[in-house]
Design an enzyme around this catalytic site. Structure first.
Site, short mmCIF file in Angstrom:
data_model
loop_
_atom_site.label_atom_id
_atom_site.label_comp_id
_atom_site.label_asym_id
_atom_site.label_seq_id
_atom_site.Cartn_x
_atom_site.Cartn_y
_atom_site.Cartn_z
N VAL A 43 0.71 -1.01 0.02
CA VAL A 43 0.29 -0.06 0.10
C VAL A 43 1.29 1.46 0.22
O VAL A 43 1.81 1.95 0.17
CB VAL A 43 -0.86 0.31 1.12
CG1 VAL A 43 -1.72 -1.12 1.23
CG2 VAL A 43 -0.11 -0.21 2.18
N ASN A 44 0.30 2.44 -0.43
CA ASN A 44 1.01 3.84 -0.14
C ASN A 44 1.59 3.90 1.10
O ASN A 44 0.31 4.19 1.68
CB ASN A 44 -0.11 4.56 -1.29
CG ASN A 44 -1.19 4.62 -1.00
OD1 ASN A 44 -1.42 4.00 -0.33
ND2 ASN A 44 -1.45 5.98 -0.97
N THR A 45 2.88 4.84 0.96
CA THR A 45 3.25 5.11 2.48
C THR A 45 4.06 6.76 1.85
O THR A 45 4.79 6.96 2.01
CB THR A 45 4.11 4.41 2.88
OG1 THR A 45 5.02 4.23 1.70
CG2 THR A 45 3.79 3.21 3.35
N PHE A 85 12.49 -3.19 -6.21
CA PHE A 85 13.06 -1.74 -6.75
C PHE A 85 13.08 -1.63 -8.76
O PHE A 85 13.97 -1.02 -8.71
CB PHE A 85 14.99 -2.58 -6.56
CG PHE A 85 15.52 -2.94 -5.38
CD1 PHE A 85 16.06 -1.35 -4.44
CD2 PHE A 85 15.72 -4.14 -5.01
CE1 PHE A 85 16.38 -1.40 -3.41
CE2 PHE A 85 15.62 -3.93 -3.68
CZ PHE A 85 16.25 -3.22 -2.19
N LEU A 86 11.99 -2.47 -8.59
CA LEU A 86 11.75 -2.14 -9.68
C LEU A 86 11.39 -0.60 -10.46
O LEU A 86 10.99 0.15 -9.71
CB LEU A 86 10.55 -2.71 -10.17
CG LEU A 86 8.64 -2.23 -9.26
CD1 LEU A 86 8.50 -1.38 -10.58
CD2 LEU A 86 8.51 -3.20 -9.78
N CYS A 122 9.34 7.71 -5.59
CA CYS A 122 9.65 7.02 -4.47
C CYS A 122 10.90 8.32 -3.75
O CYS A 122 11.30 8.25 -2.60
CB CYS A 122 10.60 5.66 -4.58
SG CYS A 122 9.56 4.23 -4.90
N ARG A 135 3.66 11.04 -10.15
CA ARG A 135 3.51 11.75 -8.81
C ARG A 135 5.21 12.08 -8.48
O ARG A 135 5.73 11.88 -9.44
CB ARG A 135 3.35 10.43 -8.04
CG ARG A 135 2.39 10.48 -7.53
CD ARG A 135 2.39 8.32 -6.76
NE ARG A 135 2.37 7.56 -7.40
CZ ARG A 135 2.61 6.90 -7.17
NH1 ARG A 135 1.95 6.11 -6.18
NH2 ARG A 135 3.43 5.28 -7.62
C1 UDX Z 1 13.66 4.86 -8.66
C2 UDX Z 1 14.25 3.48 -8.96
O1 UDX Z 1 14.39 3.58 -9.53
C3 UDX Z 1 13.49 2.17 -8.54
O2 UDX Z 1 14.73 1.48 -8.11
C4 UDX Z 1 12.96 1.89 -6.85
O3 UDX Z 1 11.84 0.82 -6.82
C5 UDX Z 1 11.63 3.46 -7.41
O4 UDX Z 1 12.11 4.50 -7.13
P1 UDX Z 1 11.32 5.49 -10.38
O5 UDX Z 1 11.62 6.45 -9.78
O6 UDX Z 1 10.50 4.65 -11.42
O7 UDX Z 1 12.55 4.57 -9.67
O8 UDX Z 1 12.26 5.85 -11.53
P2 UDX Z 1 14.22 5.91 -11.69
O9 UDX Z 1 14.53 5.82 -13.31
O10 UDX Z 1 15.14 6.01 -10.84
O11 UDX Z 1 13.84 7.91 -12.23
C6 UDX Z 1 13.22 8.86 -11.32
C7 UDX Z 1 13.55 10.13 -11.98
O12 UDX Z 1 15.03 10.65 -11.90
C8 UDX Z 1 12.40 10.37 -12.91
O13 UDX Z 1 12.09 11.52 -12.81
C9 UDX Z 1 14.04 10.60 -14.04
O14 UDX Z 1 13.66 11.37 -15.15
C10 UDX Z 1 15.17 11.03 -13.10
N1 UDX Z 1 16.46 10.92 -13.77
C11 UDX Z 1 16.72 9.58 -13.66
C12 UDX Z 1 17.21 12.25 -14.37
O15 UDX Z 1 16.78 12.82 -14.22
N2 UDX Z 1 18.32 11.40 -13.73
C13 UDX Z 1 18.83 10.01 -14.63
O16 UDX Z 1 20.24 9.88 -15.03
C14 UDX Z 1 17.54 9.02 -14.55
P1 ADP Z 2 2.91 2.31 -5.35
O1 ADP Z 2 3.08 3.09 -5.57
O2 ADP Z 2 3.19 1.79 -3.99
O3 ADP Z 2 2.05 1.11 -5.50
P2 ADP Z 2 0.18 3.17 -5.15
O4 ADP Z 2 -0.51 4.57 -4.35
O5 ADP Z 2 0.30 3.25 -6.37
O6 ADP Z 2 1.58 3.20 -4.54
O7 ADP Z 2 -0.21 1.91 -4.38
C1 ADP Z 2 -0.74 2.04 -3.54
C2 ADP Z 2 -2.19 1.37 -3.45
O8 ADP Z 2 -3.12 1.07 -2.45
C3 ADP Z 2 -3.72 2.33 -3.99
O9 ADP Z 2 -4.28 1.60 -4.99
C4 ADP Z 2 -4.36 2.06 -2.55
O10 ADP Z 2 -5.65 2.46 -2.80
C5 ADP Z 2 -4.38 0.62 -1.93
N1 ADP Z 2 -4.61 0.77 0.06
C6 ADP Z 2 -4.04 1.69 0.53
N2 ADP Z 2 -4.58 1.43 1.67
C7 ADP Z 2 -5.29 -0.25 1.66
C8 ADP Z 2 -5.39 -0.53 2.38
N3 ADP Z 2 -6.08 -0.67 3.69
N4 ADP Z 2 -6.31 -2.32 1.92
C9 ADP Z 2 -6.75 -2.31 0.38
N5 ADP Z 2 -5.46 -1.72 -0.58
C10 ADP Z 2 -4.87 -0.21 0.19
#
Ligand code: UDX
Ligand code: ADP
Length: 457
Positions: free
Chosen positions: A86-88, A158-159, A273, A343
């Site tokens: 879930v979201n944090t 870590f995706l 993140c 986001r």
């Molecule tokens: C990141 C981490 O890479 C991943 O391992 C973790 O699980 C979640 O957070 P994400 O946020 O999905 O993943 O994308 P990422 O490719 O890391 O890019 C993050 C931001 O940095 C983007 O806005 C991207 O445009 C920017 N970025 C990335 C740069 O500006 N320069 C770079 O060289 C790389």
């Molecule tokens: P992430 O990028 O970490 O996957 P998201 O905001 O895309 O975060 O997804 C988190 C999901 O968790 C949302 O779809 C939200 O509705 C769900 N969620 C939050 N709290 C609960 C809960 N108590 N039970 C079930 N689902 C939940």
């Protein structure tokens, strides 16, 4: 048959469970979410998450061993392994507002698991969402207070969005944190290892104690974000001195000790993140009486904010210190290419600043909806300052400038010789991702500004 349940069908839970279902046809995977609209979308042809390759796999496994449901309690009730995904988000109220993580969703999940899951069965609860260090302790307290002795593991994801399916199929590593000091803890770790080892070589599966695993996720994101802020800080110096930041990145990235990844200078990092995890780390350092360490990491966030405001100032300054009433074509709004996620997208702060200068913004993003853009900017879809276009060319029509905020591949493939004909002159391009062919654009007659490039024209 082993049963897995995942609470939270978001950008992490959805793709991760889809991959597990595909790789483990003998395991039933239920993904549960309280958001009925999201679950309906997962069951439909238009998935709520855009990820290259995701659609095909969902179609392959959905209804076979992958199921989506709003009935969270039933999904929990007889599952052997329960992922919390879930979201944090960053807390917006009370203590720690603006830096600590809001754990209310996690806590409500833990209570629900304690109430719905059969306590007589061996159960493994997996933290998949990024949690502040020692969250497992909170979950454990909730369980023990209700007479549950479930095992808790930390298994951070870590995706990266946009490459999620590739990352899930072939990750650099899988990290599993657990309590290996007791028999039950070791059994829980083995259970999760046995799932991943079906397609991931054992040597890529790292097991640690719970707290190391939780802290590693925050640290990995902080290090990645730090690299981006570092190169962005140098981009400002490049603009002042005439150096080219991409050349500097190439030169330093060729040093195998530094490496070439995450050195692309840009308008700043976004995504759900990086900022959240940095703030989390900063909060933890302050909390544990380490203000110098907190200040060190705070600099990474501050540099990111500086990069966004510097970019906007450059737009206004270059366009004769006046963008009032000028049409600006906004190319891209997602926080990176190949995702519909906005986001923490740097585009949000940048567009707000441009609107405050009274510019008119004509948006085009291949995957982000007008509704999402308006909600991020806090404006109405009928606001006369904004327009939503069906193509990049349409948004550039009659525009004074093109502002590239996301490096979607299609922006590199446009016919700019045609586009310039439709624009107001002088025609500007502000390439916030350094992804276009600047030399060609200058030849075509554009006034071009990149990041860390000095005055190109
Ligand atoms: C990141 C981490 O890479 C991943 O391992 C973790 O699980 C979640 O957070 P994400 O946020 O999905 O993943 O994308 P990422 O490719 O890391 O890019 C993050 C931001 O940095 C983007 O806005 C991207 O445009 C920017 N970025 C990335 C740069 O500006 N320069 C770079 O060289 C790389
Ligand atoms: P992430 O990028 O970490 O996957 P998201 O905001 O895309 O975060 O997804 C988190 C999901 O968790 C949302 O779809 C939200 O509705 C769900 N969620 C939050 N709290 C609960 C809960 N108590 N039970 C079930 N689902 C939940």
């Amino acid at each position: 048959m082993i049963k897995i349940c995942c609470i939270g069908a978001g950008y992490v839970g959805g793709p991760t469970m889809t991959m597990i279902a595909r790789k483990c046809p003998d395991i039933r995977v239920d993904v549960a979410d309280i958001n009925a609209e999201r679950i309906a979308a997962w069951k439909s042809d238009k998935l709520p998450v855009f990820e290259p390759g995701l659609d095909e796999i969902v179609r392959e496994v959905r209804g076979k061993n992958l199921f989506f449901t709003t009935d969270v309690d039933s999904a929990i009730s007889d599952a052997d392994i329960i992922f919390i995904s879930v979201n944090t988000p960053t807390k917006t109220y009370g203590y720690g507002a603006g830096s600590a993580s809001d754990l209310s969703y996690v806590e409500s999940c833990a209570r629900r698991i304690a109430d719905s899951a059969d306590g007589n069965k061996f159960r493994v609860i997996v933290e998949k969402s990024t949690m502040p260090v020692r969250t497992a302790e909170v979950i454990r307290k909730i369980f023990t207070s209700r007479g549950r002795n479930f095992q808790i593991l930390s298994n951070p994801e870590f995706l990266a969005e946009g490459t999620a399916m590739k990352d899930l199929e072939n990750p650099d590593r899988i990290l599993i944190g657990g309590d290996d000091s007791c028999e039950e803890g070791r059994r829980a770790i083995d259970a999760l290892v046995s799932i991943y080892s079906r397609w991931i070589p054992k040597e890529k599966i790292i097991t640690t104690n719970l707290w190391s695993s939780e802290l590693s996720k925050l640290t990995a994101n902080a290090f990645l974000a730090q690299r981006i802020s570092s190169i962005n800080s140098i981009s400002a110096l490049c603009e002042a001195t005439g150096a080219d930041v991409d050349e500097v990145a190439l030169a330093i990235g060729s040093d195998s000790r530094i490496g070439s990844k995450f050195l692309k200078s840009s308008i700043g990092f976004g995504g759900s993140c990086f900022k959240k995890d940095l703030l989390n780390l900063i909060y933890l350092c302050d909390h544990f009486g380490l203000p110098q360490v907190a200040q060190y990491w705070r600099g990474v966030v501050e540099m990111n904010d500086f990069q966004k405001s510097r970019f906007c100032a450059n737009v206004v300054e270059s366009m004769f210190r006046n963008i009032k009433g000028k049409r600006l074509a906004i190319f891209g709004f997602a926080f990176k290419e190949d995702t519909n996620d906005t986001r923490e997208s740097p585009a949000i702060d940048i567009c707000k600043l441009l609107l405050s200068e009274r510019a008119k913004l004509a948006f085009y993003d291949p995957k982000v909806s007008p509704g999402q853009i308006c909600s991020d900017l806090g404006i109405d879809e009928k606001d006369s300052r904004v327009e939503f276009c069906k193509s990049a060319c349409e948004s550039a029509k009659g525009a004074d400038a093109i502002i590239v905020l996301t490096h979607w591949k299609e922006f590199r493939e446009l016919d700019y010789s045609e586009i310039i004909k439709q624009m107001n002159k002088p025609a500007w391009i502000f390439d916030g991702r350094n992804c276009l062919d600047h030399r060609l654009l200058i030849e075509l007659g554009f006034l071009v500004r990149g990041i860390g490039k000095g005055n190109l024209s």
